[in-house]
Write a protein that holds these residues in place. Structure first.
Motif, PDB file in Angstrom:
ATOM      1  N   ARG A  71       0.848  -1.205   0.000  1.00 57.10           N
ATOM      2  CA  ARG A  71       0.000   0.000   0.000  1.00 57.10           C
ATOM      3  C   ARG A  71       0.883   1.255   0.000  1.00 57.10           C
ATOM      4  NH1 ARG A  71      -2.980  -3.678  -0.814  1.00 57.10           N
ATOM      5  NH2 ARG A  71      -4.970  -4.146   0.219  1.00 57.10           N
ATOM      6  N   ASP A  72       0.344   2.320  -0.595  1.00 56.61           N
ATOM      7  CA  ASP A  72       1.097   3.568  -0.731  1.00 56.61           C
ATOM      8  C   ASP A  72       0.973   4.449   0.512  1.00 56.61           C
ATOM      9  OD1 ASP A  72       1.928   3.192  -3.429  1.00 56.61           O
ATOM     10  OD2 ASP A  72      -0.104   3.713  -4.099  1.00 56.61           O
ATOM     11  N   TYR A  73       2.100   4.965   0.975  1.00 50.10           N
ATOM     12  CA  TYR A  73       2.104   5.914   2.100  1.00 50.10           C
ATOM     13  C   TYR A  73       3.148   7.001   1.879  1.00 50.10           C
ATOM     14  CZ  TYR A  73      -1.400   3.294   4.472  1.00 50.10           C
ATOM     15  OH  TYR A  73      -2.617   2.723   4.759  1.00 50.10           O
ATOM     16  N   THR A  74       2.901   8.138   2.491  1.00 45.23           N
ATOM     17  CA  THR A  74       3.756   9.319   2.337  1.00 45.23           C
ATOM     18  C   THR A  74       4.859   9.312   3.394  1.00 45.23           C
ATOM     19  OG1 THR A  74       1.767  10.526   1.668  1.00 45.23           O
ATOM     20  CG2 THR A  74       3.684  11.857   2.316  1.00 45.23           C
ATOM     21  N   ASP A  86       2.295   8.501   8.784  1.00 46.90           N
ATOM     22  CA  ASP A  86       0.979   8.730   9.401  1.00 46.90           C
ATOM     23  C   ASP A  86      -0.059   7.919   8.633  1.00 46.90           C
ATOM     24  OD1 ASP A  86       2.197  10.490  11.121  1.00 46.90           O
ATOM     25  OD2 ASP A  86       1.376  12.294  10.216  1.00 46.90           O
ATOM     26  N   VAL A  88      -4.014   6.608   8.247  1.00 43.20           N
ATOM     27  CA  VAL A  88      -5.426   6.842   8.602  1.00 43.20           C
ATOM     28  C   VAL A  88      -6.020   5.552   9.162  1.00 43.20           C
ATOM     29  CG1 VAL A  88      -7.716   7.446   7.717  1.00 43.20           C
ATOM     30  CG2 VAL A  88      -5.680   8.596   6.811  1.00 43.20           C
ATOM     31  N   HIS A  90      -8.865   3.597   9.295  1.00 43.78           N
ATOM     32  CA  HIS A  90     -10.178   3.342   8.698  1.00 43.78           C
ATOM     33  C   HIS A  90     -10.452   1.844   8.781  1.00 43.78           C
ATOM     34  CE1 HIS A  90      -8.991   1.286   4.921  1.00 43.78           C
ATOM     35  NE2 HIS A  90      -7.862   1.926   5.134  1.00 43.78           N
ATOM     36  N   GLY A  92     -11.312  -2.023   7.792  1.00 40.63           N
ATOM     37  CA  GLY A  92     -11.323  -2.960   6.674  1.00 40.63           C
ATOM     38  C   GLY A  92     -10.181  -2.902   5.695  1.00 40.63           C
ATOM     39  N   PRO A  94      -5.872  -3.970   5.190  1.00 35.26           N
ATOM     40  CA  PRO A  94      -4.718  -4.590   5.846  1.00 35.26           C
ATOM     41  C   PRO A  94      -3.671  -3.592   6.331  1.00 35.26           C
ATOM     42  CG  PRO A  94      -4.858  -5.276   3.513  1.00 35.26           C
ATOM     43  CD  PRO A  94      -6.098  -4.494   3.839  1.00 35.26           C
ATOM     44  N   ALA A  95      -3.462  -2.494   5.595  1.00 35.64           N
ATOM     45  CA  ALA A  95      -2.456  -1.524   6.043  1.00 35.64           C
ATOM     46  C   ALA A  95      -2.938  -0.806   7.308  1.00 35.64           C
ATOM     47  CB  ALA A  95      -2.155  -0.512   4.941  1.00 35.64           C
ATOM     48  N   ALA A  96      -4.199  -0.361   7.293  1.00 37.49           N
ATOM     49  CA  ALA A  96      -4.743   0.293   8.487  1.00 37.49           C
ATOM     50  C   ALA A  96      -4.768  -0.680   9.663  1.00 37.49           C
ATOM     51  CB  ALA A  96      -6.142   0.838   8.199  1.00 37.49           C
ATOM     52  N   THR A 133      -6.077  11.164   4.095  1.00 37.64           N
ATOM     53  CA  THR A 133      -4.943  10.460   3.471  1.00 37.64           C
ATOM     54  C   THR A 133      -3.958  11.446   2.845  1.00 37.64           C
ATOM     55  OG1 THR A 133      -6.080  10.168   1.333  1.00 37.64           O
ATOM     56  CG2 THR A 133      -6.330   8.404   2.961  1.00 37.64           C
ATOM     57  N   PRO A 136      -0.806  13.822   5.482  1.00 38.64           N
ATOM     58  CA  PRO A 136       0.653  13.703   5.637  1.00 38.64           C
ATOM     59  C   PRO A 136       1.419  14.523   4.588  1.00 38.64           C
ATOM     60  CG  PRO A 136      -0.382  11.562   5.928  1.00 38.64           C
ATOM     61  CD  PRO A 136      -1.462  12.483   5.445  1.00 38.64           C
ATOM     62  N   VAL A 238      -9.833   4.511  -3.603  1.00 36.81           N
ATOM     63  CA  VAL A 238     -11.062   4.398  -4.388  1.00 36.81           C
ATOM     64  C   VAL A 238     -12.094   3.692  -3.515  1.00 36.81           C
ATOM     65  CG1 VAL A 238     -12.103   3.487  -6.507  1.00 36.81           C
ATOM     66  CG2 VAL A 238      -9.707   4.236  -6.521  1.00 36.81           C
ATOM     67  N   GLY A 240     -14.673   1.434  -1.967  1.00 33.67           N
ATOM     68  CA  GLY A 240     -15.135   0.080  -2.280  1.00 33.67           C
ATOM     69  C   GLY A 240     -14.102  -0.799  -2.954  1.00 33.67           C
ATOM     70  N   ASP A 243      -6.598  -1.616  -2.457  1.00 32.69           N
ATOM     71  CA  ASP A 243      -5.345  -1.389  -3.190  1.00 32.69           C
ATOM     72  C   ASP A 243      -5.594  -0.662  -4.517  1.00 32.69           C
ATOM     73  OD1 ASP A 243      -2.684  -1.475  -3.821  1.00 32.69           O
ATOM     74  OD2 ASP A 243      -2.719  -3.540  -4.559  1.00 32.69           O
TER      75      ASP A 243
HETATM   76  C1  LIG Z   1       0.548   8.642  -3.406  1.00 33.57           C
HETATM   77  C2  LIG Z   1      -0.269   8.164  -2.215  1.00 33.57           C
HETATM   78  C3  LIG Z   1       0.114   8.537  -0.928  1.00 33.57           C
HETATM   79  C4  LIG Z   1      -0.679   8.124   0.172  1.00 33.57           C
HETATM   80  N1  LIG Z   1      -0.286   8.475   1.439  1.00 33.57           N
HETATM   81  C5  LIG Z   1      -1.024   8.074   2.519  1.00 33.57           C
HETATM   82  C6  LIG Z   1      -0.625   8.383   3.848  1.00 33.57           C
HETATM   83  O1  LIG Z   1       0.441   8.969   4.087  1.00 33.57           O
HETATM   84  N2  LIG Z   1      -1.432   7.984   4.857  1.00 33.57           N
HETATM   85  C7  LIG Z   1      -2.594   7.283   4.642  1.00 33.57           C
HETATM   86  O2  LIG Z   1      -3.271   6.916   5.600  1.00 33.57           O
HETATM   87  N3  LIG Z   1      -2.978   6.945   3.387  1.00 33.57           N
HETATM   88  C8  LIG Z   1      -2.221   7.311   2.335  1.00 33.57           C
HETATM   89  N4  LIG Z   1      -2.605   6.958   1.072  1.00 33.57           N
HETATM   90  C9  LIG Z   1      -3.864   6.214   0.892  1.00 33.57           C
HETATM   91  C10 LIG Z   1      -3.702   4.709   1.174  1.00 33.57           C
HETATM   92  O3  LIG Z   1      -2.743   4.176   0.265  1.00 33.57           O
HETATM   93  C11 LIG Z   1      -5.069   4.042   0.950  1.00 33.57           C
HETATM   94  O4  LIG Z   1      -6.012   4.550   1.870  1.00 33.57           O
HETATM   95  C12 LIG Z   1      -5.006   2.526   1.044  1.00 33.57           C
HETATM   96  O5  LIG Z   1      -6.102   2.008   0.354  1.00 33.57           O
HETATM   97  C13 LIG Z   1      -4.994   2.007   2.462  1.00 33.57           C
HETATM   98  O6  LIG Z   1      -4.768   0.609   2.429  1.00 33.57           O
HETATM   99  P1  LIG Z   1      -5.577  -0.395   3.343  1.00 33.57           P
HETATM  100  O7  LIG Z   1      -4.846  -1.710   3.267  1.00 33.57           O
HETATM  101  O8  LIG Z   1      -5.772   0.197   4.702  1.00 33.57           O
HETATM  102  O9  LIG Z   1      -6.997  -0.484   2.655  1.00 33.57           O
HETATM  103  P2  LIG Z   1      -7.354  -1.256   1.258  1.00 33.57           P
HETATM  104  O10 LIG Z   1      -7.165  -2.732   1.414  1.00 33.57           O
HETATM  105  O11 LIG Z   1      -6.608  -0.603   0.135  1.00 33.57           O
HETATM  106  O12 LIG Z   1      -8.896  -0.934   1.121  1.00 33.57           O
HETATM  107  C14 LIG Z   1      -9.893  -1.654   1.887  1.00 33.57           C
HETATM  108  C15 LIG Z   1     -11.197  -0.859   1.860  1.00 33.57           C
HETATM  109  O13 LIG Z   1     -10.997   0.360   2.598  1.00 33.57           O
HETATM  110  C16 LIG Z   1     -11.367   1.484   1.792  1.00 33.57           C
HETATM  111  N5  LIG Z   1     -10.452   2.587   2.142  1.00 33.57           N
HETATM  112  C17 LIG Z   1      -9.145   2.751   1.766  1.00 33.57           C
HETATM  113  N6  LIG Z   1      -8.643   3.872   2.300  1.00 33.57           N
HETATM  114  C18 LIG Z   1      -9.653   4.446   3.021  1.00 33.57           C
HETATM  115  C19 LIG Z   1      -9.765   5.634   3.785  1.00 33.57           C
HETATM  116  N7  LIG Z   1      -8.731   6.472   3.970  1.00 33.57           N
HETATM  117  N8  LIG Z   1     -10.944   5.912   4.396  1.00 33.57           N
HETATM  118  C20 LIG Z   1     -12.012   5.083   4.250  1.00 33.57           C
HETATM  119  N9  LIG Z   1     -11.968   3.940   3.528  1.00 33.57           N
HETATM  120  C21 LIG Z   1     -10.803   3.624   2.922  1.00 33.57           C
HETATM  121  C22 LIG Z   1     -11.231   1.011   0.360  1.00 33.57           C
HETATM  122  O14 LIG Z   1     -12.073   1.738  -0.505  1.00 33.57           O
HETATM  123  C23 LIG Z   1     -11.639  -0.454   0.458  1.00 33.57           C
HETATM  124  O15 LIG Z   1     -13.036  -0.564   0.406  1.00 33.57           O
HETATM  125  C24 LIG Z   1      -1.839   7.333  -0.035  1.00 33.57           C
HETATM  126  C25 LIG Z   1      -2.184   6.958  -1.344  1.00 33.57           C
HETATM  127  C26 LIG Z   1      -1.423   7.369  -2.414  1.00 33.57           C
HETATM  128  C27 LIG Z   1      -1.820   6.945  -3.818  1.00 33.57           C
END
Ligand SMILES: Cc1cc2nc3c(=O)[nH]c(=O)nc-3n(C[C@H](O)[C@H](O)[C@H](O)COP(=O)(O)OP(=O)(O)OC[C@H]3O[C@@H](n4cnc5c(N)ncnc54)[C@H](O)[C@@H]3O)c2cc1C
Length: 251
Positions: A71-74, A86, A88, A90, A92, A94-96, A133, A136, A238, A240, A243
């Protein structure tokens, strides 16, 4: 809003050697109710670099399955021995989930950043718009701007307890929008905030939020005469879809 076609800013791209780094969680804190701040350490950071505030790296998560999840993070802040991320909080993802449970001593692999895109030009005013998101990148941006720079932020967070205090030499105007995390897919509060302000000439607008929201904000700016070369918009997630992102929203 203003039309400003002359002397458009340019994006200066730099490539970085792509490598994976093995790091250890050195500290975990709840920065605000919906933001987890992790401090990572490791000798692998000696040559880590990130030269633009909206850079991203991959958190590489070793789950139960065969292939890791990325997953992408700053990189919020870094030195030769420490990296701050940092995340978020949220439901559901795996990164959170990983960040919520991360404990001192846990291992994590990161990849990148593979490159940086610095926005350069005669920019009189920065307008940084986004959701949690994007915070950061926005926070890093505001902190890195020099004395004399003008910057306005419009950031959506659940409530006042999720607002952040930033140290900056720049002239910073903060607009915090309050809405529940469940409404992070609604562009309306951002569009209303834009309608309520005058965007000065030579304003560069950077946008990152849920993809539909980022697209709606970009369209609104274009409809109001802001030149597309003065906008960079990204969908950082995005609704729903796991990744998923749209890093370069265009026509
Ligand atoms: C260039 C870039 C930089 C980013 N930097 C950061 C950062 O520094 N910190 C940060 O927290 N995120 C950041 N993000 C966003 C982060 O990559 C996404 O939120 C990512 O989907 C989180 O992965 P996950 O495994 O938690 O959820 P996923 O497995 O990807 O998604 C699971 C479900 O959660 C939903 N979901 C994902 N993100 C959110 C959200 N924020 N709020 C509510 N629902 C969500 C999805 O739509 C999906 O339904 C960045 C993204 C990009 C492209």
């Amino acid at each position: 809003m203003t039309d400003q076609t002359a002397d458009a800013p340019r994006i200066a791209r730099t490539r970085h050697a792509l490598r994976r780094r093995s790091l250890t969680v050195a500290a975990s804190e709840k920065l605000t109710p919906h933001m987890i701040r992790l401090t990572l350490q490791g000798a692998d950071l000696h040559d880590f670099t990130s030269t633009a505030p909206d850079d991203h790296m991959k958190l590489i998560l070793q789950g139960d399955g065969d292939s890791p999840q990325m997953r992408d993070y700053t990189p919020r802040r870094f030195s030769a021995s420490e990296l701050v991320v940092d995340v978020v909080d949220h439901p559901g993802g795996p990164a959170a989930d990983w960040a919520r449970d991360a404990a001192v001593g846990d291992s994590i692999t990161i990849g990148g950043p593979r490159g940086s895109q610095r926005i350069e030009g005669d920019i009189a005013h920065w307008l940084l718009i986004g959701d949690e998101t994007a915070l950061p990148a926005i926070g890093r941006w505001i902190e890195e701007l020099p004395d004399g720079a003008r910057v306005t932020s419009i950031v959506g967070v659940p409530d006042a307890t999720d607002e952040q205090t930033l140290d900056t030499a720049a002239d910073w105007q903060a607009h915090w929008l309050h809405r529940p995390l469940k409404q992070a897919t609604d562009p309306a509060p951002y569009l209303a905030a834009l309608d309520a302000m005058t965007v000065p000439p030579r304003t560069f607008v950077w946008v990152a939020a849920e993809a539909q929201v980022a697209r709606a904000i970009r369209t609104h700016l274009l409809d109001n005469g802001h030149d597309k070369q003065w906008i960079k918009a990204s969908g950082y997630w995005v609704a729903g879809q796991a990744d998923a992102s749209d890093k370069a929203i265009g026509d």
